[in-house]
Scaffold this motif. Structure first.
Motif, PDB file in Angstrom:
ATOM      1  N   LEU A 131       0.861  -1.109  -0.263  1.00 50.80           N
ATOM      2  CA  LEU A 131       0.169  -0.173  -0.399  1.00 50.80           C
ATOM      3  C   LEU A 131       1.255   0.881  -0.045  1.00 50.80           C
ATOM      4  O   LEU A 131       1.652   0.912   0.824  1.00 50.80           O
ATOM      5  CB  LEU A 131      -0.631   0.040   0.928  1.00 50.80           C
ATOM      6  CG  LEU A 131      -1.592  -1.073   1.620  1.00 50.80           C
ATOM      7  CD1 LEU A 131      -2.272  -1.240   2.920  1.00 50.80           C
ATOM      8  CD2 LEU A 131      -2.515  -1.420   0.582  1.00 50.80           C
ATOM      9  N   LEU A 132       0.061   1.963  -0.681  1.00 45.32           N
ATOM     10  CA  LEU A 132       0.881   3.418  -0.915  1.00 45.32           C
ATOM     11  C   LEU A 132       1.200   4.476   0.170  1.00 45.32           C
ATOM     12  O   LEU A 132       1.186   5.017   0.476  1.00 45.32           O
ATOM     13  CB  LEU A 132       1.086   3.880  -2.253  1.00 45.32           C
ATOM     14  CG  LEU A 132       2.122   3.040  -3.051  1.00 45.32           C
ATOM     15  CD1 LEU A 132       1.634   3.885  -5.064  1.00 45.32           C
ATOM     16  CD2 LEU A 132       3.354   3.205  -3.229  1.00 45.32           C
ATOM     17  N   ARG A 133      -0.085   3.890   0.918  1.00 40.22           N
ATOM     18  CA  ARG A 133      -1.037   4.934   1.236  1.00 40.22           C
ATOM     19  C   ARG A 133      -1.672   4.764   3.608  1.00 40.22           C
ATOM     20  O   ARG A 133      -2.351   3.014   2.959  1.00 40.22           O
ATOM     21  CB  ARG A 133      -1.964   5.930   1.414  1.00 40.22           C
ATOM     22  CG  ARG A 133      -2.813   5.116  -0.006  1.00 40.22           C
ATOM     23  CD  ARG A 133      -3.883   5.982  -0.314  1.00 40.22           C
ATOM     24  NE  ARG A 133      -4.275   5.338  -1.263  1.00 40.22           N
ATOM     25  CZ  ARG A 133      -5.776   6.693  -1.680  1.00 40.22           C
ATOM     26  NH1 ARG A 133      -5.046   7.488  -2.271  1.00 40.22           N
ATOM     27  NH2 ARG A 133      -6.587   5.439  -2.791  1.00 40.22           N
TER      28      ARG A 133
ATOM     29  N   ARG B  95      -6.992  -3.101  -4.005  1.00 40.59           N
ATOM     30  CA  ARG B  95      -5.813  -3.306  -5.744  1.00 40.59           C
ATOM     31  C   ARG B  95      -6.732  -1.879  -5.989  1.00 40.59           C
ATOM     32  O   ARG B  95      -6.141  -1.562  -6.596  1.00 40.59           O
ATOM     33  CB  ARG B  95      -6.143  -4.431  -6.410  1.00 40.59           C
ATOM     34  CG  ARG B  95      -4.762  -5.668  -5.859  1.00 40.59           C
ATOM     35  CD  ARG B  95      -4.616  -6.196  -6.621  1.00 40.59           C
ATOM     36  NE  ARG B  95      -3.845  -7.295  -5.971  1.00 40.59           N
ATOM     37  CZ  ARG B  95      -2.687  -7.729  -5.715  1.00 40.59           C
ATOM     38  NH1 ARG B  95      -1.610  -6.509  -6.230  1.00 40.59           N
ATOM     39  NH2 ARG B  95      -1.855  -8.265  -5.810  1.00 40.59           N
TER      40      ARG B  95
ATOM     41  N   GLU C 242      -5.493   0.985  -4.367  1.00 39.19           N
ATOM     42  CA  GLU C 242      -4.571   1.268  -4.902  1.00 39.19           C
ATOM     43  C   GLU C 242      -4.332   2.182  -6.111  1.00 39.19           C
ATOM     44  O   GLU C 242      -2.951   2.956  -6.628  1.00 39.19           O
ATOM     45  CB  GLU C 242      -3.605   0.746  -4.721  1.00 39.19           C
ATOM     46  CG  GLU C 242      -2.920   0.171  -3.067  1.00 39.19           C
ATOM     47  CD  GLU C 242      -2.391   1.467  -2.560  1.00 39.19           C
ATOM     48  OE1 GLU C 242      -0.646   1.477  -2.988  1.00 39.19           O
ATOM     49  OE2 GLU C 242      -3.383   2.122  -1.417  1.00 39.19           O
TER      50      GLU C 242
ATOM     51  N   PRO D   6      -4.718   6.671  -6.344  1.00 40.20           N
ATOM     52  CA  PRO D   6      -4.049   7.351  -5.244  1.00 40.20           C
ATOM     53  C   PRO D   6      -4.587   9.134  -6.044  1.00 40.20           C
ATOM     54  O   PRO D   6      -4.685   9.518  -4.079  1.00 40.20           O
ATOM     55  CB  PRO D   6      -2.411   7.642  -5.772  1.00 40.20           C
ATOM     56  CG  PRO D   6      -2.734   6.712  -7.969  1.00 40.20           C
ATOM     57  CD  PRO D   6      -4.133   6.322  -7.918  1.00 40.20           C
TER      58      PRO D   6
END
Length: 159
Positions: free
Chosen positions: A14-16, A70, A73, A76
């Motif tokens: 996860l980017l966040r 997914r 993500e 964003p």
């Protein structure tokens, strides 16, 4: 980077991270994962991210919020909110029957003041069984959302 358990042996990077918000529906405690929008530089935004609307996602019958990570993500620049439906994941069951009417009532309650910062610009996304719920909400409460997105919608009885 954060990781969350995926289905099976895989993990989703996860980017966040999400803030887990709690709210009540019919006296039951419910949870929603609130992923803030990220601007192009990857830092957390104030939720507006260039004026893009928030997206509220409804998972399918055999899942919980993890099944939509997914898709979260892949978006964003949007604030994305993903609850566990009542009786799934970490959400408490509702009193009475757990059917499309009850789940649609839950989603409508979340959109209509249950969760902060949502308004008529919100996009409602339903996956699989969640497409039935999202469609019901859109038909019965069109003023709560701006758009409806159906991913792998259920169009006929499964059997």
């Amino acid at each position: 980077m954060r990781t969350a358990a995926g289905t099976g042996a895989e993990q989703i990077r996860l980017l966040r991270s999400a803030e887990v918000r709690t709210f009540t529906v019919e006296g039951t405690l419910q949870r929603c994962w609130d992923f803030p929008a990220l601007p192009d530089n990857g830092e957390v935004d104030d939720g507006e991210a260039g004026g893009l609307p928030p997206i509220f996602m409804v998972h399918g019958f055999r899942g919980d919020h993890h099944g939509l990570l997914r898709i979260v993500e892949a978006l964003p620049r949007h604030r994305v909110l993903v609850p566990d439906l009542p009786g799934f994941g970490s959400a408490e069951p509702l009193p009475g029957a757990h059917d499309v009417d009850a789940y649609a009532g839950f989603v409508a309650a979340a959109l209509d003041g249950g969760l902060p910062g949502l308004g008529p610009d919100t996009v409602l996304l339903g996956h699989s069984f969640g497409s039935i719920i999202a469609s019901r909400v859109a038909a019965e409460h069109p003023g709560l959302i701006s758009e409806l997105v159906l991913v792998n919608p259920i169009c006929e009885p499964a059997l």
